[in-house]
Structure formats: C-alpha cells, structure tokens
Design an enzyme around this catalytic site. Sequence first.
Site, PDB file in Angstrom:
ATOM      1  N   TYR A   1      12.203 -25.002 -25.230  1.00  0.00           N
ATOM      2  CA  TYR A   1      13.111 -23.657 -25.332  1.00  0.00           C
ATOM      3  C   TYR A   1      14.597 -24.315 -25.717  1.00  0.00           C
ATOM      4  O   TYR A   1      15.208 -25.200 -24.931  1.00  0.00           O
ATOM      5  CB  TYR A   1      13.285 -23.182 -23.865  1.00  0.00           C
ATOM      6  CG  TYR A   1      12.013 -22.314 -23.565  1.00  0.00           C
ATOM      7  CD1 TYR A   1      11.896 -20.793 -24.219  1.00  0.00           C
ATOM      8  CD2 TYR A   1      10.839 -22.905 -23.045  1.00  0.00           C
ATOM      9  CE1 TYR A   1      10.490 -20.246 -23.778  1.00  0.00           C
ATOM     10  CE2 TYR A   1       9.791 -22.236 -23.004  1.00  0.00           C
ATOM     11  CZ  TYR A   1       9.493 -20.804 -23.300  1.00  0.00           C
ATOM     12  OH  TYR A   1       8.350 -20.269 -23.249  1.00  0.00           O
TER      13      TYR A   1
ATOM     14  N   CYS B   1      18.458 -35.104 -12.492  1.00  0.00           N
ATOM     15  CA  CYS B   1      17.814 -36.211 -12.888  1.00  0.00           C
ATOM     16  C   CYS B   1      17.928 -36.559 -14.574  1.00  0.00           C
ATOM     17  O   CYS B   1      18.275 -37.779 -14.617  1.00  0.00           O
ATOM     18  CB  CYS B   1      16.351 -35.732 -12.787  1.00  0.00           C
ATOM     19  SG  CYS B   1      15.948 -35.795 -10.929  1.00  0.00           S
TER      20      CYS B   1
ATOM     21  N   ARG C   1      24.462 -30.145  -9.945  1.00  0.00           N
ATOM     22  CA  ARG C   1      24.844 -31.505 -10.497  1.00  0.00           C
ATOM     23  C   ARG C   1      24.577 -31.720 -12.072  1.00  0.00           C
ATOM     24  O   ARG C   1      23.659 -31.119 -12.591  1.00  0.00           O
ATOM     25  CB  ARG C   1      24.139 -32.771  -9.899  1.00  0.00           C
ATOM     26  CG  ARG C   1      24.422 -32.811  -8.373  1.00  0.00           C
ATOM     27  CD  ARG C   1      23.595 -34.010  -7.830  1.00  0.00           C
ATOM     28  NE  ARG C   1      22.255 -33.324  -7.222  1.00  0.00           N
ATOM     29  CZ  ARG C   1      21.427 -33.968  -6.575  1.00  0.00           C
ATOM     30  NH1 ARG C   1      21.833 -35.275  -6.198  1.00  0.00           N
ATOM     31  NH2 ARG C   1      20.274 -33.471  -6.034  1.00  0.00           N
TER      32      ARG C   1
HETATM   33  N1  LIG Z   1      16.010 -33.819  -7.169  1.00  0.00           N
HETATM   34  C1  LIG Z   1      14.695 -33.776  -8.010  1.00  0.00           C
HETATM   35  O1  LIG Z   1      14.561 -32.846  -8.472  1.00  0.00           O
HETATM   36  C2  LIG Z   1      14.238 -35.307  -8.206  1.00  0.00           C
HETATM   37  C3  LIG Z   1      12.869 -34.981  -8.822  1.00  0.00           C
HETATM   38  C4  LIG Z   1      12.005 -36.173  -8.742  1.00  0.00           C
HETATM   39  C5  LIG Z   1      12.672 -37.553  -8.575  1.00  0.00           C
HETATM   40  N2  LIG Z   1      14.036 -37.568  -8.064  1.00  0.00           N
HETATM   41  C6  LIG Z   1      14.454 -38.896  -7.624  1.00  0.00           C
HETATM   42  O2  LIG Z   1      14.623 -39.049  -6.184  1.00  0.00           O
HETATM   43  C7  LIG Z   1      15.680 -39.660  -5.353  1.00  0.00           C
HETATM   44  C8  LIG Z   1      16.288 -38.812  -4.593  1.00  0.00           C
HETATM   45  O3  LIG Z   1      16.482 -37.615  -5.272  1.00  0.00           O
HETATM   46  P1  LIG Z   1      17.244 -36.245  -4.364  1.00  0.00           P
HETATM   47  O4  LIG Z   1      17.529 -35.244  -5.382  1.00  0.00           O
HETATM   48  O5  LIG Z   1      16.351 -35.966  -3.404  1.00  0.00           O
HETATM   49  O6  LIG Z   1      18.712 -36.869  -3.777  1.00  0.00           O
HETATM   50  P2  LIG Z   1      19.605 -35.939  -2.765  1.00  0.00           P
HETATM   51  O7  LIG Z   1      20.912 -36.739  -3.226  1.00  0.00           O
HETATM   52  O8  LIG Z   1      19.124 -34.736  -2.517  1.00  0.00           O
HETATM   53  O9  LIG Z   1      19.053 -36.857  -1.282  1.00  0.00           O
HETATM   54  C9  LIG Z   1      19.384 -38.264  -0.940  1.00  0.00           C
HETATM   55  C10 LIG Z   1      19.558 -38.444   0.374  1.00  0.00           C
HETATM   56  O10 LIG Z   1      19.189 -39.835   0.822  1.00  0.00           O
HETATM   57  C11 LIG Z   1      20.075 -39.912   1.738  1.00  0.00           C
HETATM   58  N3  LIG Z   1      20.616 -41.441   2.248  1.00  0.00           N
HETATM   59  C12 LIG Z   1      21.337 -42.272   1.346  1.00  0.00           C
HETATM   60  N4  LIG Z   1      21.346 -43.410   1.900  1.00  0.00           N
HETATM   61  C13 LIG Z   1      20.439 -43.523   2.941  1.00  0.00           C
HETATM   62  C14 LIG Z   1      20.127 -44.294   3.669  1.00  0.00           C
HETATM   63  N5  LIG Z   1      20.377 -45.866   3.943  1.00  0.00           N
HETATM   64  N6  LIG Z   1      19.092 -43.932   4.899  1.00  0.00           N
HETATM   65  C15 LIG Z   1      18.835 -42.731   4.779  1.00  0.00           C
HETATM   66  N7  LIG Z   1      19.112 -41.798   3.955  1.00  0.00           N
HETATM   67  C16 LIG Z   1      20.043 -42.218   3.145  1.00  0.00           C
HETATM   68  C17 LIG Z   1      21.467 -39.261   1.627  1.00  0.00           C
HETATM   69  O11 LIG Z   1      22.342 -38.610   2.678  1.00  0.00           O
HETATM   70  C18 LIG Z   1      20.996 -37.868   0.965  1.00  0.00           C
HETATM   71  O12 LIG Z   1      20.664 -36.667   1.859  1.00  0.00           O
HETATM   72  C19 LIG Z   1      16.449 -39.977  -6.678  1.00  0.00           C
HETATM   73  O13 LIG Z   1      16.067 -41.403  -7.219  1.00  0.00           O
HETATM   74  C20 LIG Z   1      16.096 -38.917  -7.781  1.00  0.00           C
HETATM   75  O14 LIG Z   1      16.567 -39.501  -9.086  1.00  0.00           O
HETATM   76  C21 LIG Z   1      14.469 -36.576  -8.056  1.00  0.00           C
END
Ligand SMILES: NC(=O)c1ccc[n+]([C@@H]2O[C@H](COP(=O)([O-])OP(=O)(O)OC[C@H]3O[C@@H](n4cnc5c(N)ncnc54)[C@H](O)[C@@H]3O)[C@@H](O)[C@H]2O)c1
Length: 439
Positions: free
Chosen positions: A258, A267, A335
């Site tokens: 699309y 991501c 984001r």
């Molecule tokens: N959001 C998506 O759709 C998606 C999909 C697949 C993969 N990912 C990957 O998954 C990972 C997480 O993404 P997200 O979107 O959930 O991130 P997010 O920013 O929503 O959440 C990350 C969380 O980690 C916490 N955090 C940071 N340091 C910490 C620590 N030392 N101890 C405990 N908690 C801690 C933060 O406070 C935050 O709440 C990333 O690597 C992302 O690339 C995300």
Amino acid sequence: MKIAIVGTGYVGLVSGACFSEMGVDVTCVDIDKEKIEGLQKGIIPIYEPGLKSIVLRNYDAERLHFTTDLASILNEMEIVFIAVGTPSDKDNNADLTYVMNVAETIANHMEKPLLIVTKSTVPVGTSFRVRDIIRKRLDERGLKDLRFDVASNPEFLKEGAAINDFMSPDRVVVGVETKEAEELMTKLYRPFLLNNFRVIFMDILSSEMTKYASNAMLATRISFMNDIANLCELVGADVNMVRRGMGSDSRIGRSFLYPGCGYGGSCFPKDIRAIMKVGENVGYEMKLIKAVEEVNNRQKTILFHKFNRYFGGNIKGKTVAVWGLSFKPETDDMRDAPSLTLIESLLEAEVNVRVYDPAAMHEARKKLGDSVYYANDIYDAANECDALIVPTEWKLFRMPNWSILKKIMQNHLVIDGRNIYNKQELASFGFEYMGIGMK
Ligand SMILES: NC(=O)c1ccc[n+]([C@@H]2O[C@H](COP(=O)([O-])OP(=O)(O)OC[C@H]3O[C@@H](n4cnc5c(N)ncnc54)[C@H](O)[C@@H]3O)[C@@H](O)[C@H]2O)c1
C-alpha cells in the site's frame, strides 16, 4: 512455570499478559515507578485493543504481577525476558544501554540457574554480549559453577493487533545454544501453537538477524510502492490498479503493497538505521536499505507539498484539519509518525493546525504542546478549514458525513495520505481530492 519480563512497554506488557493468559506465572518488571503503580491499580499505560481485559483478568487471578524490583524476584524465575527499548543513539546505532543495565542487574543478583532471553530488537551479537557480562560478573562473585543460558526470541507483534499476533503468531523465532534452552522455550510456546507448532529454532546470531531482515524487507516493500506511486502520478497511471495487478502474482503477494505518506512508528525507522549500522560496523554498505530510508524521508513530506502546491505557495494563515496522528490506526504510538513531519512543516509555514485522533490525543499533547488546536471530534477539527489532510487511516475516518463537511469547511480540499477515499464520490459532494499515486 515462573517467568519475568523486564520492560513493561508495548512488547513487555503484551507478552506478559498473553503468557499469563496461558497459565504461566508472570512478573512484569519496569524501572518506571509510575507505570508499575498504575498497573497495580488497573491503569493500562498504552492503548492496545483487547489488552486491558487480559491484564485485569490475570492480575486478579494472581498470575500476573508487577514490580520495579527485578533483584528481589530474580531467583524465583526459570526464564527472564529482556524486553526493554532499543532506540537509536546519536550515531543511529541501536542504543543498548537499557539491555545492558538489565544484564548487569541479573549478573549482580543471580544465584540459581536461569534462561535469559532477549526479546528486544538488538544488533547481531547482543545476546552474546549479555552472556559475557553475566559470566564475567558471576566469576567475580565466586559463582564459577553457576550455569545459565542465553537465547534470542525477537518479537514480531504489530501494534494495534498485538494480542492476536502474540496469541496466534505466524511463527516464533528462537535462537538457542543448548538443548535445555530449546526444551524450555518449547514448553513455554507449545500452548500457543498446539495444532501446528511453528517455532523455528536456529542459532542465536541468525535469530537476531531475522528480526532486522524482516523489518527491512517490510520497509522495502513500502518504499518500493511509494516510489512506484510517485511515478504513477507523473505518468498518469493509477497505483491502486498497479497494486492489484502486481499483488495478484503469487510470487509477489498482496500484503505490504500500500502506498502512503511513509512509514513511521517505534520499529521500522530505528531498525532500518540500526541494520545499516550493523553493516557499516563490518565494512559492508547496505545500499538498498539506504535508499529505502531516503525514499521514506521524502515520502513523509509529500502531504505538505501537495497542500502547498495546491495553494501556489500562499499558505500562511490558512487552516488545516489533520485527521489521524498515531503512526498507524489502533495505537496511540506517535514515535516517528508521518503526521509529525506534516504538522511541523505546516506550523513552520504559519498554517493553523486543528488535529483529531481517536487514541493519540494524549501523546500528541506531549509532543506538540500548545502549537495546535485539539479537536473534540472529526467535525470539530474540520470546522472552517481550508483543507482536510489524513495521514492515518483510522476506521472512524472512512465514511464521514461529507454533506456536513461541505457546510463547515471553508475550502473543499481533501488530501488523503492513505488512499481511503474515492475521488468520484468526493467530487459528487463538491470536494477536490488528492490521493497518493493517482493523477
Ligand atoms: N513496539 C512494537 O511494536 C515492537 C514490536 C516488535 C519488537 N519491538 C522491540 O521490542 C523492544 C521494546 O519495545 P517497546 O515498544 O515495548 O518499548 P517501550 O519503550 O514501549 O517500553 C520499554 C520499557 O522498558 C522499560 N525499561 C527501560 N530500562 C529498564 C530496566 N533497566 N529495567 C526495567 N525496565 C526498563 C521502560 O521504562 C519502558 O517502559 C524494542 O527493542 C523494540 O524494537 C517493538
């Protein structure tokens, strides 16, 4: 089985909720005290369809717990998942500070055998860095015989459809080094895939690479179609027809074809930058991926340019309605959203901006402050506007009452960043229409 998920964001909270729904005893850990206290009171920090009821149900059943203190629960666990953020750092590498902080905490407090699984999206080799940090510290602590395993289990859920993606995944990718780790991960995922066990086990480096390669492929399809769409506009072809013609070829398939106003989100942009860096660090230039990013950056400016061109550059003082702020429907995540690129350009050109989004108004306030008007609904946003621009295709926007919009808008221009409207239909209501990839 008892597991901990460290990082209670989109991925951590969804994974934790879904594992607990299958009967696993899950503790979600986060350093954000406010988030954890909120969750303990039943406040869900993100908008994700279906998530709230699963969290509340399992929290009430005492299968899902929330804490800020990883050290205090660590030694009750069989598996600890690392699901913290891995944003871009200032040089566009994946910033692994959060991942390494978790590894340090584990290293300092671990006293029993454990499987440590990286779920965050991380550059190839990160799980081994986690392993090395923990091994070194355990040795320093005099725990040379304490065994542990690391594994990689990248997450492929899509925001907006995360529960379904997690509960019924196309596949689960797991990188392991030992038979024990493979057995434990099989036990954990079997309930999700009872009829057709789609867990693909591989080595850890390949598992980490699979995640980046998948996101890079999806982003490539988007940028490819956007390039084709822009060419369609110039030569008089209709990209909607081209897309149908192409997608019917079984070698190509219909999904992710699309055209639009660019990809955003938490991501694709950062993962594209990170895989280029992975290449750069070993002396290999990812030429195709570089072009994917360049095309996307240009595409994010396209809505503004259409609007500016329509008014011959005389846009100062005009008023625009922007419907849809999140980077895609069914999420409040803004984001790197294309809406932000659009709004920044509009504000810079001294255009008045009236915004509406079904879920992301709260996030928008954090990012845009008082620079825009926050409308109560789609009609309030469109009131007395010179144009309506749609960067995100929420269902709510698909069939608005065009007669009302005709009356309340000052000028009748619709710029459709996701090709959800029909040009002829809008013309019948007296609107001028611009989509993507049509003359
Ligand atoms: N959001 C998506 O759709 C998606 C999909 C697949 C993969 N990912 C990957 O998954 C990972 C997480 O993404 P997200 O979107 O959930 O991130 P997010 O920013 O929503 O959440 C990350 C969380 O980690 C916490 N955090 C940071 N340091 C910490 C620590 N030392 N101890 C405990 N908690 C801690 C933060 O406070 C935050 O709440 C990333 O690597 C992302 O690339 C995300």
